[in-house]
Scaffold this active site. Structure first.
Site, short mmCIF file in Angstrom:
data_model
loop_
_atom_site.label_atom_id
_atom_site.label_comp_id
_atom_site.label_asym_id
_atom_site.label_seq_id
_atom_site.Cartn_x
_atom_site.Cartn_y
_atom_site.Cartn_z
N PRO A 1 0.68 -1.10 -0.03
CA PRO A 1 -0.08 -0.02 0.01
C PRO A 1 0.77 1.22 0.09
O PRO A 1 1.87 1.23 -0.06
CB PRO A 1 -0.85 -0.05 1.33
CG PRO A 1 0.14 -0.72 2.17
CD PRO A 1 0.85 -1.71 1.56
N TRP A 2 0.19 2.46 0.15
CA TRP A 2 0.79 3.78 0.05
C TRP A 2 1.15 4.53 1.31
O TRP A 2 1.84 5.30 1.24
CB TRP A 2 -0.10 4.72 -0.76
CG TRP A 2 -1.45 4.58 -0.22
CD1 TRP A 2 -2.42 3.99 -1.19
CD2 TRP A 2 -2.06 5.31 0.76
NE1 TRP A 2 -3.63 4.16 -0.31
CE2 TRP A 2 -3.44 5.06 0.87
CE3 TRP A 2 -1.54 6.06 2.06
CZ2 TRP A 2 -4.36 5.51 1.90
CZ3 TRP A 2 -2.45 6.53 2.80
CH2 TRP A 2 -3.55 6.24 2.86
N LYS B 1 4.74 -4.95 -6.46
CA LYS B 1 4.14 -3.77 -7.03
C LYS B 1 3.84 -2.88 -6.01
O LYS B 1 3.02 -3.16 -5.08
CB LYS B 1 2.65 -4.47 -7.72
CG LYS B 1 2.05 -3.27 -8.54
CD LYS B 1 0.45 -3.57 -8.25
CE LYS B 1 -0.15 -2.78 -7.41
NZ LYS B 1 0.03 -1.18 -7.76
N ASP C 1 -3.51 -6.95 -10.50
CA ASP C 1 -4.54 -8.29 -11.03
C ASP C 1 -3.66 -9.45 -11.79
O ASP C 1 -3.80 -10.75 -11.38
CB ASP C 1 -5.63 -7.68 -11.93
CG ASP C 1 -6.74 -8.74 -12.18
OD1 ASP C 1 -7.62 -9.21 -11.27
OD2 ASP C 1 -6.81 -9.28 -13.22
N GLU D 1 -2.26 -8.92 5.15
CA GLU D 1 -2.22 -8.10 6.14
C GLU D 1 -3.27 -7.17 5.73
O GLU D 1 -2.92 -6.25 4.82
CB GLU D 1 -0.86 -7.33 6.42
CG GLU D 1 0.38 -8.37 6.78
CD GLU D 1 -0.10 -8.91 8.22
OE1 GLU D 1 -0.80 -8.33 8.90
OE2 GLU D 1 0.73 -10.03 8.61
N CYS E 1 -2.75 1.31 9.54
CA CYS E 1 -3.58 0.08 10.04
C CYS E 1 -3.87 -0.11 11.44
O CYS E 1 -4.85 -0.63 11.82
CB CYS E 1 -3.15 -1.39 9.18
SG CYS E 1 -1.38 -1.57 9.60
P1 NAD Z 1 -5.50 -0.98 -1.51
O1 NAD Z 1 -6.02 -2.49 -0.96
O2 NAD Z 1 -6.34 -0.24 -2.14
O3 NAD Z 1 -4.21 -1.14 -1.94
C1 NAD Z 1 -3.22 -1.97 -1.65
C2 NAD Z 1 -2.21 -2.46 -3.01
O4 NAD Z 1 -3.22 -3.43 -3.64
C3 NAD Z 1 -1.88 -1.51 -3.85
O5 NAD Z 1 -0.50 -1.52 -4.54
C4 NAD Z 1 -3.09 -1.28 -4.98
O6 NAD Z 1 -2.55 -0.80 -6.23
C5 NAD Z 1 -3.04 -2.93 -4.95
N1 NAD Z 1 -4.71 -3.41 -5.54
C6 NAD Z 1 -5.59 -2.63 -5.72
N2 NAD Z 1 -6.54 -3.37 -6.46
C7 NAD Z 1 -6.01 -4.48 -6.70
C8 NAD Z 1 -6.56 -5.69 -7.35
N3 NAD Z 1 -7.91 -5.65 -7.69
N4 NAD Z 1 -5.73 -6.55 -7.65
C9 NAD Z 1 -4.40 -6.80 -6.93
N5 NAD Z 1 -4.09 -5.71 -6.39
C10 NAD Z 1 -4.53 -4.57 -6.28
O7 NAD Z 1 -5.16 -0.31 0.06
P2 NAD Z 1 -4.27 1.03 0.33
O8 NAD Z 1 -5.66 2.11 0.06
O9 NAD Z 1 -3.36 1.24 -0.53
O10 NAD Z 1 -3.68 1.01 1.58
C11 NAD Z 1 -4.76 1.12 2.96
C12 NAD Z 1 -5.29 -0.28 3.39
O11 NAD Z 1 -4.19 -0.76 3.81
C13 NAD Z 1 -5.96 0.00 4.58
O12 NAD Z 1 -7.06 -0.64 4.59
C14 NAD Z 1 -5.13 -0.44 5.82
O13 NAD Z 1 -5.18 -0.69 6.86
C15 NAD Z 1 -4.06 -1.39 4.93
N6 NAD Z 1 -2.97 -1.55 5.76
C16 NAD Z 1 -2.79 -2.80 6.59
C17 NAD Z 1 -1.47 -2.89 7.10
C18 NAD Z 1 -1.30 -4.28 7.99
O14 NAD Z 1 -0.10 -4.56 8.36
N7 NAD Z 1 -2.34 -4.94 8.09
C19 NAD Z 1 -0.42 -2.12 7.02
C20 NAD Z 1 -0.85 -1.00 6.09
C21 NAD Z 1 -1.89 -0.91 5.54
#
Ligand code: NAD
Length: 497
Positions: A151-152, A176, A214, A250, A284
């Site tokens: 994530p970002w 990615k 994806d 996660e 998170c």
């Molecule tokens: P997100 O799920 O939108 O994106 C995460 C990653 O998944 C990005 O690289 C995104 O491009 C990719 N992605 C999005 N759609 C996809 C698909 N259909 N197939 C495959 N990959 C795809 O999450 P975000 O907005 O980047 O991050 C915020 C979220 O991350 C919050 O829910 C937060 O709680 C969670 N987070 C969890 C932890 C943990 O350790 N549990 C840590 C940090 C963030």
């Protein structure tokens, strides 16, 4: 302006589309660089490079000491470039430079060193003579090609949580990054070359989740997916990956803090404000729900308000600033919509609750740190992840009620308890249904301690030796030590006597 490419097979590689998109600073909308808009073809090239590297003798068949040496060199290089990487992370995410320098980068360096050490400490058990005929050995082996989707909110930090144990165990990886924050991971890729990590072992492909993410999760030659992100995305990946793979997920969180009656209220208020507004609340494990005894509720809210009002918003690169903007317009709209819902449902804004009026901040995605009261436990504001600088404070009448409410969400990532009676704190910790429970603290992570959720927050662990084991597969090897044909079951079955 720098034009970044994908990092595939040790080379900077343009995307097959030849298309690039601007990566912007959320503080002032300045374009920092352009990044590649990649496709399934680029993913396939990277996965094939990783597969070839894994099957050759360049990495997985190296000794643990040789792999550890590369990771140690990489840690030293990151340390040498820490200032530059921290600044870039602050500009890309909007987090304060102070925070990137004092927290993200030191943790990244320590994590690389921890897993370099772990590479040389992988143990397999043995079970002797359980059958009366031989011995069993348990071997831990690398899994193969690992796809990491990150994530970002902590772009390089979370990528390193995954790549360090994966590489230490002998896997090859394709990562990615989130499309809005790819820059530090691409700069890091350059350092992997200098550290002597062979071509194909570490690859980065940049692009959207819907296309690159994806393609990566569905690729038949990917053996493991390690994902950090939203619970909805995690569920989609789990359901649609299409073949049997190892998974580590996660996902989201909605961390509660329970303040017991004998807690040091100043310490608890400070823990809630720091733990809730860290990284602009885009964390998170951030404190999102604080449960305080009825008799102390008013006083506790006042204490939190007074601390929250001291938070200084501004340019993330400026020294005196405590909180930068949110990462994107989408994230700002999300936060605004939850606060609007809280108001609509009769909630009260104890402080914040709007964008700052300071015109100097108008170009950034700023939102004031916000405290809410009067929110129902059943409200979406209490149940869903807002992922911004918003904390709700709730009164409770007794400990079972506090516990029930703290546990009463679908998430189970992290929680905390503040109190002076260690027996009460431990009792709470035992019954809190979360992967991490802090006592008189909120948010401490270390390379040695496991991080990962229960329930809809996912499964598997980042950090620690538990995480290292996630990146290995277990093989059972049995040796017959009797050399007596007739004692072996299959000879008996087929009557070969
Ligand atoms: P997100 O799920 O939108 O994106 C995460 C990653 O998944 C990005 O690289 C995104 O491009 C990719 N992605 C999005 N759609 C996809 C698909 N259909 N197939 C495959 N990959 C795809 O999450 P975000 O907005 O980047 O991050 C915020 C979220 O991350 C919050 O829910 C937060 O709680 C969670 N987070 C969890 C932890 C943990 O350790 N549990 C840590 C940090 C963030």
């Amino acid at each position: 302006m720098k034009k970044y490419l994908n990092f595939i097979n040790g080379k900077w590689t343009p995307p097959t589309t030849e298309e690039y998109y601007p990566v912007k600073n959320p503080y002032n909308q300045e374009v920092l660089a352009t990044a590649p808009l990649s496709t399934e073809k680029d993913v396939d090239t990277a996965v094939q490079a990783a597969k070839k590297a894994f099957e050759s003798d360049v990495w997985s068949k190296k000794t643990p000491a040789e792999r550890a040496l590369c990771l140690l060199k990489l840690a030293d290089l990151v340390e040498q470039h820490a200032e530059r990487l921290a600044k870039l992370e602050a500009q890309d995410v909007g987090k304060t430079l102070k925070y990137a320098q004092d927290s993200d980068l030191p943790f990244i360096i320590d994590n690389l060193r921890f897993f370099a050490g772990a590479a040389r400490n992988l143990e397999g058990k043995s079970a002797s003579d359980y059958s009366g005929m031989g011995m069993s050995f348990i071997r831990r082996e690398p899994i193969g090609v690992v796809a990491a989707i990150v994530p970002w909110n902590y772009p390089l930090y979370i990528a390193v949580w995954k790549l360090a144990p994966a590489l230490a165990a002998g896997n090859c990886i394709v990562i990615k990054p989130a499309s809005i924050t790819p820059l530090t991971l691409l700069e890091f890729a350059d350092l992997t070359l200098q550290a002597g990590i062979p071509a194909g072992v570490f690859n980065v492909v940049v692009g959207s989740g819907n296309v690159v993410g994806d393609a990566l999760m569905k690729h038949p030659d990917v053996d493991m997916i390690t994902f950090t992100g939203d619970t909805a995305t995690g569920k989609k990946i789990l359901h649609e990956s299409g073949s049997v793979k190892h998974f580590e997920l996660e996902l989201g969180g909605k961390a509660p803090m329970i303040v017991l009656k004998d807690a040091d209220l100043d310490m608890a208020a400070q823990g809630a404000v720091v733990g809730g507004f860290w990284n602009s609340g885009q964390d998170c494990t951030a404190v999102t729900r604080v449960y305080v005894h009825n008799s102390q509720f008013k006083l506790f809210v006042q204490k939190m308000v007074s601390l929250t009002k001291k938070i200084r918003l501004g340019d993330p690169l400026a020294k005196h600033v405590d909180m930068g903007p949110l990462v994107s317009a989408k994230q700002l709209e999300r936060v605004e919509s939850y606060v609007a819902l809280a108001k609509k449902e009769g909630g009260k804004i104890a402080c914040g609750g709007k964008r700052p009026s300071d015109k100097k901040l108008a170009a950034g995605y700023f939102y004031e740190p916000t405290l809410l009261t009067g929110i129902k436990q059943s409200s979406k504001v209490s149940q869903e992840e807002i992922f911004g600088p918003v904390i709700a404070i709730y009164p409770y009448t007794n400990y079972p009620e506090a516990l029930e409410k703290a546990n009463g969400v679908v998430y189970g990532l992290a929680a905390s308890v503040y109190g002076m009676n260690i027996y009460d704190c431990m009792e709470m910790a035992k019954h809190l249904n979360f992967g991490t429970v802090w006592i008189n603290e909120h948010g401490v992570l270390a390379s040695e301690t496991p991080h990962g959720g229960f329930k809809q927050s996912g499964f598997g662990k980042d950090l620690s030796m538990y995480s290292f084991e996630e990146y290995t597969r277990i093989k059972h090897i049995y040796i017959d030590s009797t050399r007596q044909k007739q004692r072996s079951w299959h000879y008996t079955v087929y009557g070969d006597k």
